[in-house]
Structure formats: structure tokens, C-alpha cells
Design an enzyme around this catalytic site. Structure first.
Site, mmCIF file in Angstrom:
data_model
loop_
_atom_site.group_PDB
_atom_site.id
_atom_site.type_symbol
_atom_site.label_atom_id
_atom_site.label_comp_id
_atom_site.label_asym_id
_atom_site.label_seq_id
_atom_site.Cartn_x
_atom_site.Cartn_y
_atom_site.Cartn_z
ATOM 1 N N CYS A 1 0.803 -1.219 0.000
ATOM 2 C CA CYS A 1 0.000 0.000 0.000
ATOM 3 C C CYS A 1 0.837 1.272 0.000
ATOM 4 C CB CYS A 1 -0.927 -0.004 1.207
ATOM 5 S SG CYS A 1 -2.046 -1.427 1.280
ATOM 6 N N HIS B 1 12.022 2.405 5.511
ATOM 7 C CA HIS B 1 11.900 0.961 5.250
ATOM 8 C C HIS B 1 12.468 0.200 6.439
ATOM 9 C CE1 HIS B 1 11.598 -2.783 3.167
ATOM 10 N NE2 HIS B 1 11.358 -2.229 1.996
ATOM 11 N N HIS C 1 -4.051 19.882 6.010
ATOM 12 C CA HIS C 1 -4.848 18.698 5.698
ATOM 13 C C HIS C 1 -3.961 17.461 5.813
ATOM 14 C CE1 HIS C 1 -7.738 21.567 4.041
ATOM 15 N NE2 HIS C 1 -6.743 22.081 3.341
ATOM 16 N N ASN D 1 -10.492 0.173 1.628
ATOM 17 C CA ASN D 1 -9.037 0.275 1.478
ATOM 18 C C ASN D 1 -8.691 -0.059 0.031
ATOM 19 O OD1 ASN D 1 -6.262 0.063 1.503
ATOM 20 N ND2 ASN D 1 -6.146 -1.227 3.312
#
Length: 515
Positions: A252, A331, A414, A451
Site C-alpha cells: 500500500c 523501510h 490537511h 481500502n
């Protein structure tokens, strides 16, 4: 850490089993979940602060050089003025000034980092016949005959607390009793959502396919030959010398990775356009077995895709919606628990699915901690950075140490957080002390579209545009995380007031109102 029966991060424990013959036995199963993200703001690692400052210095180095050159140029100009009354003005001084001015101009135009502009983007809304309610999902799953009663009950509980609404989109083929994962179904779904998003983008920008010089496509699980990027090239007849890249298996968080790759390529090929496409094939992630940790992806993933048009040309600034300000990637794949937290595998019967580990929330919290610590040095006001840094340096000397939590609301107007689940959004909101207004786009996207993997943050930005919330100068933080384990952030700055666009998945074309 307190635990209770929640459905996002399931811990599966076999309490015991009995062999009842050659075909198996009965087992007792308990489901436990981790209640919260780790207190990542209470144990900030100094190395991530140092990493952020190294980014800040490297990106702003030319600001230190230019003032020095301006001072030198001013001194030479003053010297030249003193010589003007003298008819014997030295030619070398004039030439030096011209060369110096040319060198400064060269630094600004060539050596200074080029800005990356988001000209526009589009998100695909599937046809209404693919809408599915939570009740219909359970009925179709039960009728498929692929799940036992415990698996059906588990999916029902997950959907109940997921935050997903009654009008998300799914391919019905996955509920067929004899469904098997096939490249044909994967290609058809990918073509529908990718081509739909790209067509909407081309209509909105009036761009021609042959103007695209760079193409980056990302999809987590589905990887075909020819690649998905080749499918796009073939369908839209893009130019033969296009720089094409296909990112697979990156989960994702891959949408922001694709943006990062496109940004670097635009610097290598200035004055061109980059098309970025982010999607996931739901029919290729579908699991028709009974392992609880592999059933979670069935409940959360839904159809969707986003297409983004980027440019590094200064001439495109006038028409672009946003300018890329910061991009930070983290990562944690060196850690075994992080690496195995989201894993595509086969169960004991050889059925493929995406396994979500019991550790996913915890390792995700550590990745998030590292990412926002690095990002904070780039975006937070100096006062917040000072309080945070001094608190970090002197925390060991304090007996009643209370960690200082920076106010990230001062850095962004935002926030678009990957719509993974209601539980994840709750914990991030609590840890970052965000208001409901900041969480609105993420929660509405989870409810309306589910999702959609790497394209989720773009549906959230589309929601902000559809509700006319984006004003000139507003900063938008997109935060995504996924397998690996990765956590990535990108910050955009609005170049103008963004009105309600014509191409938007949230707008009802007939009623001209937000869904």
C-alpha cells in the site's frame, strides 16, 4: 499491552486439537489483537532526527552559496560604479561581473533542485453494479461454500468494526463457488480501473498520450507478463521511447514510492510529463480459505485506481494544482518481524492469500515513528523543533520524564492517512493528537471506497477537493504504509484555490453534489 477481541491485527492461537481420522480433527481457536500502536512519540530515536536535518541541509545547500555570490557581485558592482567617472574603466571588472551574474543565474536554473508539480490527478469510481454492502458480502461468502462457519463469523465481526460502509466496490467473480485466481480476471480488473482513471485524467488535463515521456505503474500483488505498464502503453499508444517502470510487491505504500521515482526521472528528463498509476487487483488478493490472519485482506481491500500527471517544467507551474515540498521514505525490512508482518503466502492446503501478522500494528508504529521524526525536522516550525529536540536530548536527566509530542497540526492544513482500518486511524489520531477535521478525509474514504491500497490517499485528496477545502498555500500530508514494512510521507503545497473539479469520484454528476 492490553488486548481484546478486535479485528484488524489478529493473533491466532491453537488451543488444542484432536485427530478424528485421516481427514483431520477439531481445534479450539482464540483470536487476540494488539490494542494500540506503540508509544512511538515517547521513544524517539535521535538517528532519525539527524537524518531529517541531513535532508534539510542537502536540499538547502544552494541557499548558502547564493548569498555569498550576491555579496561578491554587489562588491564588484560598487567597485565598477567608483570607476565609472574614470574613462579608463577596467574591462576585466566588467567581464567578471557578467560572468558572476551568469554563474548565479546558472545555479538557480540548473543546479538548484527543480520543483515537481502535480498538474492534476484522477481516481476511478467503478460502476454501481459492483457495489456491495456488508450484509451482501457475508451472504455471498457463505453461499460460495469456500468458508466454514468460524471463518464467516470472523469476517462478519471484522466488517462490523472496520469502518467500511455499505457502498464499496468488489468484483463479484471472487464469490463464485469454483473461483480460482487467474491472470485473465486480474488483467480485466486492472484494465478497468487503470484505464478508467487515466481516461478521466486525460479529459481533465487535455494532455495527449504522446506527450507522456515517463510512465510508472505500481500494483502490489498482480504482476503480469507483459507488465501492467505495458498494458497502459499498448492501450493508449504511448510514444515508443517512453521511460516505463512497473513496481510490484511493494504494498500500500508503493504509491508514494512511485511519486518519488517519477520525481527523480523528471529531474533527469526536464521539461517532460510523468504519468503515475497506482492500483491493486482485488480478485488477485482474494483468499478462499479459513485462516483468520489471511481473511483480513478479504474484508478490507476494495477496487480502485488513481492516475497522477507530474511535471518538472517551470512553465507548468501556472496550471498545476500542487507543488511537491517534501518526500520521506522509511523501510524496516531489515527486521524479521517487520518483513513478515504482511506476507503473500499459501496456507496448509496450498491456497494463496495475504497474511496479516499479529505484529503488524506494532511494527507499523515503529516505522511511523521513524518516518514522522525525520519528516518533522523538514516541516515543523522552528519553535516546535526546538522543544522536541531539547526534550529528546535531556530526557535521560529527568526523573519525571514526559515526552514532548510535536504539534503536527502546525505543519499541515490537511492530512490524508492511508484508509487501512478504523482501528489504525483511531490510534494514529490519538498518538498525533489530530482533530476530527484532520481525520475526515481518511474516515470518509474508508467508509465510501474501503481500502483501495496505494490509491487510497488519492481518494482522500479527491474528497478534500470535492468539498472545496483546499485553499492557496495549504499543505497536504499524505501518509501511507505497507508490506516490507514501509512507511512513506509526501507533502504537497496548493498553488491556488482548488475548486470543485469536473472529474471526481465523490461527485454525483446528475445532482452536482458530494456523495
Amino acid at each position: 499491552m492490553a488486548r481484546e477481541q478486535e479485528q484488524f491485527s489478529a493473533e491466532i492461537e491453537n488451543q488444542g486439537s484432536e485427530n478424528l481420522g485421516p481427514n483431520g480433527g477439531s481445534s479450539s481457536v482464540s483470536v487476540k489483537v494488539r490494542q494500540r500502536l506503540p508509544d512511538f512519540l515517547g521513544s524517539v530515536n535521535l538517528k532519525y532526527v539527524e537524518l531529517g536535518y541531513s535532508y534539510l541541509i542537502s536540499h538547502r545547500l544552494y541557499f548558502l552559496i547564493v548569498p555569498v555570490l550576491i555579496v561578491l557581485c554587489s562588491a564588484e558592482i560598487g567597485k565598477l560604479k567608483d570607476l565609472f567617472p574614470n574613462p579608463k574603466c577596467e574591462l576585466t571588472d566588467a567581464l567578471f561581473i557578467l560572468v558572476l551574474l551568469g554563474f548565479i543565474l546558472y545555479i538557480f536554473l540548473d543546479l538548484a533542485p527543480r520543483s515537481t508539480y502535480l498538474v492534476d490527478f484522477a481516481c476511478y469510481r467503478p460502476p454501481d453494479e459492483l457495489k456491495i454492502s456488508k450484509k451482501e458480502f457475508i451472504e455471498l461468502a457463505r453461499n460460495s461454500g469456500n468458508f466454514n462457519d468460524a471463518a464467516i463469523d470472523f469476517q462478519k465481526r471484522v466488517l462490523k468494526s472496520s469502518g467500511i460502509g455499505q457502498e464499496t466496490y468488489m468484483p463479484r467473480v471472487v464469490f463464485h463457488p469454483d473461483y480460482k485466481i487467474s491472470l485473465k480476471d486480474g488483467r480485466e480488473e486492472a484494465a478497468m480501473v487503470m484505464f478508467g482513471a487515466i481516461n478521466d485524467l486525460f479529459r481533465a488535463t487535455k494532455i495527449r498520450p504522446k506527450d507522456i515521456r515517463i510512465l510508472v505503474v505500481n500494483c502490489g500483488v498482480l504482476n503480469t507478463t507483459p507488465s501492467l505498464s505495458s498494458m497502459v502503453i499498448n492501450h493508449f499508444k504511448l510514444r515508443p521511447n517512453i521511460q516505463s517502470f512497473n513496481l510490484g510487491g511493494m504494498g500500500c505504500a508503493a504509491g508514494i514510492i512511485a511519486i518519488d521515482l517519477a520525481k527523480d526521472l523528471l529531474n533527469a528528463y526536464p521539461g517532460t510529463y510523468a504519468l503515475v498509476v497506482s492500483t491493486e487487483a482485488v480478485c488477485y488478493t482474494w483468499y478462499k480459505g479459513n485462516d483468520f490472519d489471511m481473511l483480513l485482506s478479504n474484508c478490507f481491500f476494495r477496487m480502485g485506481a488513481a492516475a497522477m500527471l507530474l511535471s518538472s517544467s517551470r512553465l507548468d507551474r501556472w496550471r498545476a494544482k500542487y507543488e511537491l515540498k517534501q518526500l520521506v521514505r522509511t523501510h524496516k525490512g531489515m527486521d524479521e518481524r517487520s518483513f513478515e508482518s504482511i506476507y503473500l503466502k499459501e496456507d496448509a492446503k496450498g491456497t494463496q492469500g495475504v497474511s496479516v501478522s499479529k505484529d503488524v500494528v506494532e511494527v507499523g508504529g515503529h516505522a511511523l515513528k521513524a518516518n514522522i521524526t525525520t519528516l518533522g525536522t523538514l516541516v515543523l516550525p522552528v519553535s516546535e523543533q526546538f522543544h522536541s529536540l531539547t526534550n529528546l536530548l535531556f530526557r535521560k536527566k529527568k526523573t519525571n520524564y514526559k515526552p514532548y509530542i510535536p504539534d503536527y497540526k502546525l505543519a499541515f492544513e490537511h492530512v490524508c492517512i492511508l484508509a487501512a482500518s478504523n482501528k489504525v486511524l483511531d490510534e494514529i489520531q490519538k498518538n498525533l493528537e489530530l482533530t476530527e477535521e484532520y481525520m475526515e478525509a481518511s474516515r470518509k474514504t474508508l467508509e465510501r471506497f474501503g481500502n483501495t491500497s496505494s490509491s487510497s490517499v488519492w481518494y482522500e485528496l479527491a474528497y478534500l477537493e470535492a468539498t472545496s477545502k483546499i485553499k492557496r498555500g495549504d499543505r497536504v500530508w499524505q501518509l501511507a504504509f505497507g508490506s516490507g514494512f514501509k512507511c512513506n510521507s509526501v507533502v504537497w503545497k496548493a498553488l491556488n484555490n482548488v475548486g470543485r473539479p469536473k472529474q471526481n469520484p465523490w461527485l454525483d454528476e446528475d445532482k452536482d453534489e458530494c456523495l
